[in-house]
Design a protein around this motif. Sequence first.
Motif, PDB file in Angstrom:
ATOM      1  N   CYS A 197       1.968  -6.415   3.241  1.00  0.00           N
ATOM      2  CA  CYS A 197       0.635  -5.895   2.937  1.00  0.00           C
ATOM      3  C   CYS A 197       0.653  -4.377   2.794  1.00  0.00           C
ATOM      4  O   CYS A 197       1.172  -3.671   3.655  1.00  0.00           O
ATOM      5  N   THR A 222       2.247 -11.033   3.417  1.00  0.00           N
ATOM      6  CA  THR A 222       1.265 -11.428   2.406  1.00  0.00           C
ATOM      7  C   THR A 222       1.705 -12.720   1.738  1.00  0.00           C
ATOM      8  O   THR A 222       2.833 -13.167   1.886  1.00  0.00           O
ATOM      9  N   THR A 266       0.044 -11.773  -3.921  1.00  0.00           N
ATOM     10  CA  THR A 266      -0.844 -10.634  -3.658  1.00  0.00           C
ATOM     11  C   THR A 266      -0.077  -9.488  -3.010  1.00  0.00           C
ATOM     12  O   THR A 266       1.025  -9.657  -2.514  1.00  0.00           O
ATOM     13  N   ARG A 320      -1.749  -7.632  -0.655  1.00  0.00           N
ATOM     14  CA  ARG A 320      -2.445  -7.420   0.606  1.00  0.00           C
ATOM     15  C   ARG A 320      -2.606  -8.748   1.330  1.00  0.00           C
ATOM     16  O   ARG A 320      -2.700  -9.793   0.705  1.00  0.00           O
ATOM     17  N   LYS A 374      -4.560 -11.631   3.659  1.00  0.00           N
ATOM     18  CA  LYS A 374      -5.897 -12.211   3.496  1.00  0.00           C
ATOM     19  C   LYS A 374      -6.951 -11.416   4.261  1.00  0.00           C
ATOM     20  O   LYS A 374      -8.046 -11.178   3.768  1.00  0.00           O
ATOM     21  N   SER A 397      -7.645  -8.043   2.536  1.00  0.00           N
ATOM     22  CA  SER A 397      -8.375  -8.313   1.290  1.00  0.00           C
ATOM     23  C   SER A 397      -9.825  -8.673   1.584  1.00  0.00           C
ATOM     24  O   SER A 397     -10.746  -8.178   0.940  1.00  0.00           O
TER      25      SER A 397
END
Length: 121
Positions: free
Chosen positions: A28, A35, A39, A41, A43, A46
């Motif tokens: 992240c 992550t 993605t 980042r 969860k 985000s």
Amino acid sequence: MTQVSPEPYLEKVLPGLIPTAAPQPNVCLSCRSGTDPETSRCKQCSRLGVPRILPISMSTHGGLLHTHLRRYKDGSEQQRSTFTLRLAALLSLFVTNHLDCVGRGYDAVLRFRLMGSIWAR
């Protein structure tokens, strides 16, 4: 304001520090935890919209840093005072050693530096 040395406070918290992961795939960009592969980042970051931060250490549940953070937030008045000084010493050490490395992209670090420090130099 009286200035004090941070060393006695640091010796209580430094042994609990865990290095954070460097920026890389599956780490992240905000908190340095894991992550999903698609993605950049985690969860939680985000979902919360966490800005770019620079972690000082990972905190594991029940670990030394976790205990310091919990007592700083939820302890008795005396505990909050003690753990505030320890965490402030840690932040002061980090800022002193790394502000030039970090650059100017982290507003919280800059605000701390501009406010000054209670620690003697």
